[in-house]
Structure formats: C-alpha cells, structure tokens
Write a protein that holds these residues in place. Structure first.
Motif, PDB file in Angstrom:
ATOM      1  N   UNK A 190      39.162  42.261  18.950  1.00 13.89           N
ATOM      2  CA  UNK A 190      39.467  42.126  20.385  1.00 13.89           C
ATOM      3  C   UNK A 190      38.312  41.398  21.077  1.00 13.89           C
ATOM      4  N   UNK A 191      38.416  40.079  21.156  1.00 13.01           N
ATOM      5  CA  UNK A 191      37.371  39.217  21.698  1.00 13.01           C
ATOM      6  C   UNK A 191      37.933  38.526  22.935  1.00 13.01           C
ATOM      7  N   UNK A 192      37.403  38.843  24.126  1.00 16.48           N
ATOM      8  CA  UNK A 192      38.028  38.437  25.382  1.00 16.48           C
ATOM      9  C   UNK A 192      37.030  37.710  26.282  1.00 16.48           C
ATOM     10  N   UNK A 193      37.520  36.750  27.074  1.00 19.05           N
ATOM     11  CA  UNK A 193      36.625  36.072  28.009  1.00 19.05           C
ATOM     12  C   UNK A 193      37.397  35.545  29.209  1.00 19.05           C
ATOM     13  N   UNK A 194      36.661  35.199  30.241  1.00 18.37           N
ATOM     14  CA  UNK A 194      37.219  34.583  31.445  1.00 18.37           C
ATOM     15  C   UNK A 194      36.128  33.757  32.115  1.00 18.37           C
ATOM     16  N   UNK A 195      36.528  32.634  32.697  1.00 23.30           N
ATOM     17  CA  UNK A 195      35.602  31.815  33.484  1.00 23.30           C
ATOM     18  C   UNK A 195      36.270  31.503  34.812  1.00 23.30           C
ATOM     19  N   UNK A 196      35.559  31.786  35.914  1.00 23.92           N
ATOM     20  CA  UNK A 196      36.126  31.597  37.242  1.00 23.92           C
ATOM     21  C   UNK A 196      35.198  30.699  38.061  1.00 23.92           C
ATOM     22  N   UNK A 197      35.654  29.488  38.426  1.00 23.96           N
ATOM     23  CA  UNK A 197      34.853  28.645  39.327  1.00 23.96           C
ATOM     24  C   UNK A 197      35.104  29.041  40.780  1.00 23.96           C
ATOM     25  N   UNK A 198      34.046  29.105  41.556  1.00 23.00           N
ATOM     26  CA  UNK A 198      34.168  29.477  42.977  1.00 23.00           C
ATOM     27  C   UNK A 198      33.456  28.431  43.825  1.00 23.00           C
ATOM     28  N   UNK A 199      34.205  27.863  44.750  1.00 21.74           N
ATOM     29  CA  UNK A 199      33.614  26.880  45.657  1.00 21.74           C
ATOM     30  C   UNK A 199      32.699  27.596  46.642  1.00 21.74           C
ATOM     31  N   UNK A 200      31.499  27.077  46.890  1.00 19.40           N
ATOM     32  CA  UNK A 200      30.576  27.749  47.818  1.00 19.40           C
ATOM     33  C   UNK A 200      31.140  27.871  49.229  1.00 19.40           C
ATOM     34  N   UNK A 201      32.046  26.959  49.608  1.00 17.62           N
ATOM     35  CA  UNK A 201      32.637  27.046  50.940  1.00 17.62           C
ATOM     36  C   UNK A 201      33.608  28.230  51.030  1.00 17.62           C
ATOM     37  N   UNK A 202      34.228  28.606  49.894  1.00 16.21           N
ATOM     38  CA  UNK A 202      35.084  29.795  49.903  1.00 16.21           C
ATOM     39  C   UNK A 202      34.260  31.043  50.184  1.00 16.21           C
ATOM     40  N   UNK A 203      33.065  31.076  49.621  1.00 14.10           N
ATOM     41  CA  UNK A 203      32.170  32.207  49.874  1.00 14.10           C
ATOM     42  C   UNK A 203      31.744  32.221  51.338  1.00 14.10           C
ATOM     43  N   UNK A 204      31.379  31.050  51.846  1.00 17.37           N
ATOM     44  CA  UNK A 204      30.898  30.962  53.233  1.00 17.37           C
ATOM     45  C   UNK A 204      32.014  31.283  54.218  1.00 17.37           C
ATOM     46  N   UNK A 205      33.201  30.727  53.982  1.00 19.03           N
ATOM     47  CA  UNK A 205      34.281  30.858  54.956  1.00 19.03           C
ATOM     48  C   UNK A 205      35.037  32.175  54.832  1.00 19.03           C
ATOM     49  N   UNK A 206      34.817  32.910  53.754  1.00 18.89           N
ATOM     50  CA  UNK A 206      35.448  34.224  53.627  1.00 18.89           C
ATOM     51  C   UNK A 206      34.500  35.329  54.068  1.00 18.89           C
ATOM     52  N   UNK A 207      33.427  34.937  54.775  1.00 19.37           N
ATOM     53  CA  UNK A 207      32.450  35.899  55.288  1.00 19.37           C
ATOM     54  C   UNK A 207      31.884  36.755  54.151  1.00 19.37           C
ATOM     55  N   UNK A 208      31.597  36.076  53.018  1.00 20.65           N
ATOM     56  CA  UNK A 208      30.973  36.685  51.840  1.00 20.65           C
ATOM     57  C   UNK A 208      31.869  37.669  51.096  1.00 20.65           C
ATOM     58  N   UNK A 209      33.191  37.695  51.454  1.00 16.20           N
ATOM     59  CA  UNK A 209      34.103  38.575  50.721  1.00 16.20           C
ATOM     60  C   UNK A 209      34.134  38.182  49.242  1.00 16.20           C
ATOM     61  N   UNK A 210      33.969  36.878  48.973  1.00 13.96           N
ATOM     62  CA  UNK A 210      34.020  36.398  47.593  1.00 13.96           C
ATOM     63  C   UNK A 210      32.646  36.340  46.925  1.00 13.96           C
ATOM     64  N   UNK A 211      31.637  36.927  47.526  1.00 14.39           N
ATOM     65  CA  UNK A 211      30.318  36.819  46.909  1.00 14.39           C
ATOM     66  C   UNK A 211      30.324  37.483  45.538  1.00 14.39           C
ATOM     67  N   UNK A 212      29.370  37.076  44.699  1.00 13.41           N
ATOM     68  CA  UNK A 212      29.427  37.398  43.276  1.00 13.41           C
ATOM     69  C   UNK A 212      29.486  38.891  42.971  1.00 13.41           C
ATOM     70  N   UNK A 213      28.747  39.695  43.698  1.00 12.06           N
ATOM     71  CA  UNK A 213      28.754  41.131  43.431  1.00 12.06           C
ATOM     72  C   UNK A 213      30.151  41.705  43.636  1.00 12.06           C
ATOM     73  N   UNK A 214      30.856  41.192  44.651  1.00  9.94           N
ATOM     74  CA  UNK A 214      32.219  41.664  44.901  1.00  9.94           C
ATOM     75  C   UNK A 214      33.171  41.204  43.804  1.00  9.94           C
ATOM     76  N   UNK A 215      33.007  39.961  43.366  1.00  7.95           N
ATOM     77  CA  UNK A 215      33.848  39.450  42.288  1.00  7.95           C
ATOM     78  C   UNK A 215      33.653  40.289  41.034  1.00  7.95           C
TER      79      UNK A 215
END
Length: 300
Positions: free
Chosen positions: A78-103
């Motif tokens: 059972x070998x699993x992975x995921x990669x998620x790209x996040x645009x910095x403007x999504x972090x800025x415009x979502x009022x940090x809702x998407x910041x890394x600790x939350x993700x």
C-alpha cells in the motif's frame, strides 16, 4: 526559498493526531521487534520445538529433541501519494483559509486517517479469510440484544482455548453494534448521575476488553483506492472485530510530507506545491490468526 519538511517538523503533532483520531492506531504498536528485512518485505520468524520425553535414570545423557524454523514473508503493497499545487493568490484571497497548515490538517482528517483505518480493517478481514484453518473466525450471525453477548462470550472462549492472551484484547464495533451492546440482555447496569447531574451511558469495556467505535464507512470488507478511498460496490459491512494486537503487524515504513515554496525549482514556478506520500501495510501473523474474530454481513 525554502522547502519545508512537514514529516519531520510536524511528526509529533501528527502522532498525537493519529492517537486521537486514528481508530486503528493500537494495531501499529504491536510486535515492535519485527523489522523490515529488505526494501519491501517483513520476514516473521517461526519456530517449532519438540516436547519433553520421559527421563531414563539408568541411561547416560538426555533425550534428543528437535528445533525447526522458517520464515513467513510479508510484502508491503500500500504505497500512496498526492501532490497539490496551490497558487499564492488563492492563499492571499481566501484570507489564509488555504494556508499550508490548514491543508495538512484537512488532508489528514478527511483523507489520510479515514483511508488508513479503512485499509487496515479491510486487510485484516481479507487475511482472516485466508487463515480460517489457522483459527481466524469470520462469522455472519445477525446480532441483536439477545444474541450479541452469546457471540462475544463464544469468541472469547475460543481465544482462551487457543491461549490468546486475555489482557489487551480490543473489540472494534460500529455505532449500531455499540447501541445494541448498551441494551444487551444480561448486562447489569449501574447509573451514576455524577456531581453535576450528568449521566454517562457510554460502554468503554466488556469483561476487561476495550471497546472502540469505528465509523461504519471505515469498516467495510473491500475498498476502491483508485482516487482516495471509497467502499467497493461489492463491499459488505463489518460489524465487530474482536482482536488481540499481538496477532497483527501494521507498519508505516515511509512517510514523506513536504512543502515547496514558489521558485524552489523550475517545476514549482510561482506556486506552492504540497506533497504527501506514505507506504504502509497490515498483516495477520499466520500462527497467531486465532487472535481475531470478525462478525460481518454475509457475502452474496
């Protein structure tokens, strides 16, 4: 710009989170002496020794005995992975809702932890099917208030007869089965309202066996892991697993969680890139398979 190693930075927090929210965490603590022998394989030593013979006082020396040993190989898969790209403007415009600790927190809570529980319980079921002749029990009895204690007592007696340790057994149940246990015929109840007048009706244990409630979605016989973890169309509902952790090996061999910040390399460009991988598996030990009993919906 830096690359943050979340696997090392947050390992203590992740372990605490697993202990709180991962129902199957106790299974990862068993058999710590069994190690990986090579990249993918655990080899479990098995040994058989002959017994006593009558001593002859008139003869010199002792009776000769025998020792035989071999290995039970278990290969991780059972070998699993995921990669998620996040645009910095999504972090800025979502009022940090998407910041890394939350993700990281949301991914562990909604994806990683439910998948680990689901994989482990379904794998135990699959292995128990292969080890019925070694004592593993798979039973399809329909349980209700009048039969549930009889089922529990019968499985406990079978384990006692097979010398499964009495201390440390765990009973994993769905919330439906937990409700049946609360109202089972033959249970004597003492209700204490407490100083604040609060009545606690939770059932924490039965005959010194710890009870743990498992969300029913994590307690299926078969899952589809194509994208995330969802019950397979042919999956059946597991109702109860009575188990002693000593019959299980469950290991996370590799854990990798990193955050690449914008401009770290040519691949990231101006984005953050979150990567998460884990490599794990769960096995029953063949000569200890009598340490598990499963009540499950009958297969078609």
């Amino acid at each position: 710009m830096p690359v943050y190693d979340y696997a090392e930075t947050f390992m203590r927090e992740l372990q605490q989170k697993y202990a709180r929210e991962l129902v199957s965490n106790d299974l990862t603590l068993s058999n710590p002496s069994i190690k990986f022998l090579n990249a993918q394989t655990i080899k479990i030593p098995r040994m058989t020794v002959s017994g006593y013979k009558d001593h002859n006082r008139n003869a010199m020396g002792f009776n000769t005995g025998t020792v035989a040993n071999d290995w039970e190989p278990k290969k991780l898969s059972h070998d699993r992975d995921i990669e998620i790209p996040i645009d910095p403007m999504d972090i800025d415009e979502s009022n940090l809702v998407l910041e890394m600790a939350n993700i990281q927190n949301i991914f562990e809570t909604e994806q990683a932890i439910p998948e680990k529980d689901s994989y482990r319980f379904s794998k135990i079921y699959a292995e128990a099917k292969n080890y019925k002749t070694q004592g593993a029990v798979i039973d399809n009895t329909v349980l209700d208030n009048s039969t549930i204690l009889e089922w529990f007592d019968e499985q406990m007696a079978l384990m006692d007869d097979q010398s499964v340790p009495q201390e440390g057994r765990i009973l994993y149940v769905t919330s439906t089965i937990n409700k049946i246990l609360k109202n089972a015929q033959g249970i004597t109840r003492t209700i204490n309202a407490g100083a604040a007048g609060v009545i606690d009706r939770r059932v924490h244990g039965l005959d010194d066996v710890q009870i743990k409630t498992v969300p029913s979605a994590r307690f299926k016989t078969l899952y589809d892991f194509t994208e995330g973890c969802v019950p397979n169309d042919a999956a059946k509902q597991i109702h109860m697993i009575l188990i002693h952790p000593s019959c299980v090996i469950s290991r996370d061999k590799y854990s990798y969680i990193k955050l690449f910040t914008p401009g770290t390399d040519s691949r990231t460009a101006d984005k953050y890139v979150y990567q998460n991988r884990y490599y794990t598996d769960t096995f029953l030990i063949e000569n200890k398979a009598c340490g598990v009993a499963i009540n499950v919906e009958a297969e078609g």
